[in-house]
Enzyme design. Structure first.
Site, PDB file in Angstrom:
ATOM      1  N   ARG A 152      51.582  44.498  43.702  1.00 12.48           N
ATOM      2  CA  ARG A 152      51.581  45.145  44.909  1.00 12.48           C
ATOM      3  C   ARG A 152      52.510  46.372  44.710  1.00 12.48           C
ATOM      4  NH1 ARG A 152      52.842  39.570  45.801  1.00 12.48           N
ATOM      5  NH2 ARG A 152      51.583  38.456  47.460  1.00 12.48           N
ATOM      6  N   LYS A 176      56.800  38.626  47.038  1.00 11.24           N
ATOM      7  CA  LYS A 176      57.260  38.123  48.330  1.00 11.24           C
ATOM      8  C   LYS A 176      58.193  36.862  48.264  1.00 11.24           C
ATOM      9  CE  LYS A 176      53.247  39.894  51.201  1.00 11.24           C
ATOM     10  NZ  LYS A 176      52.221  39.675  51.936  1.00 11.24           N
ATOM     11  N   HIS A 255      47.011  49.282  47.644  1.00 17.36           N
ATOM     12  CA  HIS A 255      46.477  47.908  47.642  1.00 17.36           C
ATOM     13  C   HIS A 255      44.958  48.017  47.181  1.00 17.36           C
ATOM     14  CE1 HIS A 255      48.532  44.395  48.850  1.00 17.36           C
ATOM     15  NE2 HIS A 255      47.575  43.818  49.637  1.00 17.36           N
ATOM     16  N   ARG A 258      44.637  46.762  44.016  1.00 11.07           N
ATOM     17  CA  ARG A 258      44.937  45.308  43.811  1.00 11.07           C
ATOM     18  C   ARG A 258      43.712  44.576  44.108  1.00 11.07           C
ATOM     19  NH1 ARG A 258      49.119  41.332  44.221  1.00 11.07           N
ATOM     20  NH2 ARG A 258      48.989  39.816  46.000  1.00 11.07           N
ATOM     21  N   HIS A 281      49.799  34.951  45.379  1.00 17.36           N
ATOM     22  CA  HIS A 281      49.610  34.268  46.772  1.00 17.36           C
ATOM     23  C   HIS A 281      49.933  32.824  46.692  1.00 17.36           C
ATOM     24  CE1 HIS A 281      45.905  37.133  47.372  1.00 17.36           C
ATOM     25  NE2 HIS A 281      46.767  37.671  47.652  1.00 17.36           N
ATOM     26  N   TYR A 290      38.481  37.352  48.017  1.00 19.16           N
ATOM     27  CA  TYR A 290      38.014  38.043  47.221  1.00 19.16           C
ATOM     28  C   TYR A 290      36.638  37.432  46.557  1.00 19.16           C
ATOM     29  CZ  TYR A 290      42.127  40.554  47.188  1.00 19.16           C
ATOM     30  OH  TYR A 290      43.360  41.071  47.547  1.00 19.16           O
TER      31      TYR A 290
END
Length: 309
Positions: A152, A176, A255, A258, A281, A290
């Site tokens: 990110r 995150k 992004h 990514r 994630h 994806y």
């Protein structure tokens, strides 16, 4: 309790107790500030005045203003989290948003740059870096690392020099919720980073400072033109300029790289759970988008190549 201090308290709760990132907390606060403004227009300025009807009217107002379904869904989630917190803390006797519903955001496939386009992009950066301009050498290292490790943009600009292990070809990332993970990168990214650290970063580290208030950061991996840690907006501008002339639809920010890295990993046979770990994630379901991208690319290839497609 007035809405504004309640929102401030909720923001502190998200950051300290839930461990949400600063960007996530800001997103919640932006949504709830919009709710407070709407409520005040309805002569409501305290949390006691938050009702299911008012919350529904707020979401409807956003829909009528043309906001995307994903935005409405996010606003609904922000409101539900806020009122649930107020109820748990005893500020509200019952949760007014417990029956609040929002539209499911439509699934949109992320933008993916194909292998040929990615090679062309990196070749352009390599040519620019061949001039030995410190900024161009840095930009090559940035794009190589973004693509190699599927980072990110906030993770990239938050890197310190000590986070990169050039011998093991890994980088320690804080994602995150302040969760750390170790992500691999390849030999081309290693070469670009070594080149940047040896030839470009020392030059950027002694660049003149434009103002007394500007704070240099000796730990930062990527530096801007005035010794400061490179910011998110600078990386956005870089990637947007690189993708501007490339065919394709969808956002042209970091992004996209990514998304591209994740899709290329799956195209190459990588395990879905391994990709989940690389991306950081929390849920495998987030990574599964994806697989849809790869399946769509497979269908496109089939339609173009098979005589009876």
């Amino acid at each position: 309790m007035h809405l504004d201090p309640a929102i401030d308290g909720f923001a502190r709760y998200l950051g300290t107790e839930r461990g949400f990132s600063a960007n996530t907390v800001r997103a919640y606060c932006a949504d709830l500030s919009g709710l407070a403004t709407f409520a005040e227009d309805q002569a409501v300025d305290t949390v006691d005045g938050l009702t299911l009807e008012l919350l529904r009217d707020w979401l409807w107002n956003g829909t009528q203003a043309g906001l995307a379904r994903a935005t409405i869904a996010r606003r609904s989630a922000s409101a539900r989290g806020f009122t649930a917190w107020l109820t748990r803390d005893g500020v509200l006797p019952s949760d007014p948003a417990v029956r609040l519903r929002s539209p499911k955001p439509g699934r949109t496939l992320p933008r993916v740059i194909n292998h040929t386009q990615m090679e062309e992009l990196l070749d352009r950066l390599e040519a620019a870096a061949g001039t030995d301009d410190p900024g161009a050498v840095r930009d090559l290292a940035i794009i190589e690392l973004l693509y190699a490790s599927a980072l990110r943009v906030s993770e990239l600009v938050g890197l310190d020099v000590g986070d990169v292990d050039l011998s093991r070809l890994t980088v320690r990332v804080t994602g995150k919720g302040d969760k750390e993970r170790v992500v691999p990168f390849g030999v081309p990214a290693q070469a670009a980073i070594v080149r940047y650290l040896q030839a470009a970063r020392p030059a950027l580290a002694v660049a003149p400072v434009v103002s007394v208030s500007a704070q240099s950061d000796p730990r930062a991996l990527f530096l801007g033109s005035h010794r400061q840690r490179l910011g998110v907006r600078a990386v956005y501008r870089l990637v947007a300029a690189l993708l501007e002339s490339m065919p394709g639809t969808g956002p042209a920010g970091p992004h996209a790289l990514r998304h591209t890295a994740a899709t290329h990993l799956l195209d190459g046979g990588a395990d879905l759970r391994a990709v989940q770990e690389i991306l950081g994630h929390a849920s495998l379901g987030t990574t599964q988008i994806y697989t849809h991208v790869s399946a769509e690319r497979l269908q496109q290839s089939y339609r173009l190549a098979h005589p009876r497609a």
